[in-house]
Design a protein around this motif. Structure first.
Motif, PDB file in Angstrom:
ATOM      1  N   SER A   1      51.396  25.980  48.586  1.00 46.40           N
ATOM      2  CA  SER A   1      49.962  25.910  48.326  1.00 46.40           C
ATOM      3  C   SER A   1      49.161  25.827  49.629  1.00 46.40           C
ATOM      4  O   SER A   1      49.459  25.019  50.505  1.00 46.40           O
ATOM      5  CB  SER A   1      49.653  24.676  47.462  1.00 46.40           C
TER       6      SER A   1
ATOM      7  N   THR B   1      44.694  29.677  41.267  1.00 44.80           N
ATOM      8  CA  THR B   1      43.258  29.428  41.069  1.00 44.80           C
ATOM      9  C   THR B   1      42.778  28.145  41.744  1.00 44.80           C
ATOM     10  O   THR B   1      41.579  27.874  41.739  1.00 44.80           O
ATOM     11  CB  THR B   1      42.933  29.362  39.566  1.00 44.80           C
ATOM     12  N   ALA B   2      43.676  27.370  42.351  1.00 41.17           N
ATOM     13  CA  ALA B   2      43.275  26.121  43.002  1.00 41.17           C
ATOM     14  C   ALA B   2      43.065  26.287  44.503  1.00 41.17           C
ATOM     15  O   ALA B   2      42.558  25.372  45.161  1.00 41.17           O
ATOM     16  CB  ALA B   2      44.332  25.043  42.742  1.00 41.17           C
ATOM     17  N   GLU B   3      43.418  27.409  45.091  1.00 36.40           N
ATOM     18  CA  GLU B   3      43.364  27.565  46.544  1.00 36.40           C
ATOM     19  C   GLU B   3      41.965  27.952  47.019  1.00 36.40           C
ATOM     20  O   GLU B   3      41.263  28.726  46.373  1.00 36.40           O
ATOM     21  CB  GLU B   3      44.405  28.592  47.001  1.00 36.40           C
TER      22      GLU B   3
ATOM     23  N   GLY C   1      41.261  26.195  38.997  1.00 36.89           N
ATOM     24  CA  GLY C   1      41.636  24.942  39.650  1.00 36.89           C
ATOM     25  C   GLY C   1      43.072  24.509  39.396  1.00 36.89           C
ATOM     26  O   GLY C   1      43.438  23.378  39.718  1.00 36.89           O
ATOM     27  N   THR C   2      43.917  25.384  38.858  1.00 35.81           N
ATOM     28  CA  THR C   2      45.300  25.032  38.531  1.00 35.81           C
ATOM     29  C   THR C   2      46.249  25.560  39.600  1.00 35.81           C
ATOM     30  O   THR C   2      46.199  26.723  39.962  1.00 35.81           O
ATOM     31  CB  THR C   2      45.703  25.629  37.167  1.00 35.81           C
ATOM     32  N   GLN C   3      47.114  24.676  40.098  1.00 35.40           N
ATOM     33  CA  GLN C   3      48.142  25.116  41.038  1.00 35.40           C
ATOM     34  C   GLN C   3      49.301  25.710  40.251  1.00 35.40           C
ATOM     35  O   GLN C   3      49.759  25.126  39.268  1.00 35.40           O
ATOM     36  CB  GLN C   3      48.636  23.941  41.883  1.00 35.40           C
TER      37      GLN C   3
END
Length: 183
Positions: free
Chosen positions: A85, A121-123, A168-170
């Motif tokens: 990540s 979507t979290a990056e 916002g999900t890793q």
């Protein structure tokens, strides 16, 4: 007119021979073989006399033009390099995958290399990060000796996730670069 009478006489003669022997065999035999006998007799007589009226023992084969097979589909091979990540550095498993892709490209004669970088979507700065990942993989491939290939390097951010997730999900499987080898 004389030729027509001669041919008509020959045909009549052939049928009379077939009818004369009709009693020698069962009716089914005569029905199936009388025409064959007449055709063979007439064909032989016509060839003996040098006439050409289109009769022969076997039909002339008609050659059909050969249809070329369709071209084979483009051959491709895909490798996937995963990232931590927020990171664009290649770890040892990622370097191994890049090495395998370079070997396959060189051994298989692949001339086009498509590198597609992705994020989850979290990056942060997803497009920049996805493009940087694709460029790092390209640089590593060139470092391993793949210089003759044409590279297409793009970043897709989180627009083409392997695993669809909410914002916002890793997701480890979405942080990747696809290496698509194409001939």
């Amino acid at each position: 007119m004389g030729l027509k009478r001669g041919v008509a006489g020959i045909v009549g003669f052939a049928f009379s021979i077939a009818l004369a022997h009709a009693g020698d065999a069962e009716p089914s035999y005569c029905e199936t073989h009388a025409a064959d006998s007449v055709s063979s007799y007439l064909g032989g007589l016509i060839r003996l006399c040098g006439w050409s009226v289109g009769l022969s023992d076997s039909p002339t084969p008609v050659e059909t033009p050969a249809v070329p097979p369709p071209p084979p589909p483009p051959q491709t091979q895909v490798f996937i390099v995963f990232f931590a990540s927020g990171d664009m550095d290649l770890n040892d498993p990622a370097k191994q995958t890049v090495s395998e892709a370079v070997k396959a490209a060189m051994d298989g004669g692949f001339a086009k290399i498509h590198l597609v970088g992705n994020t989850d979507t979290a990056e942060e700065d997803a497009y920049v990060l996805s493009l940087a990942r694709a460029q790092v993989v390209r640089d590593q491939m060139q470092l391993y000796g793949l210089t003759a290939a044409t590279f297409d390097t793009v970043g897709k951010a989180a627009s083409e996730p392997k695993i669809p997730t909410p914002p916002g999900t890793q997701e480890n499987l979405n942080r990747r670069v696809l290496i698509v080898l194409e001939k």
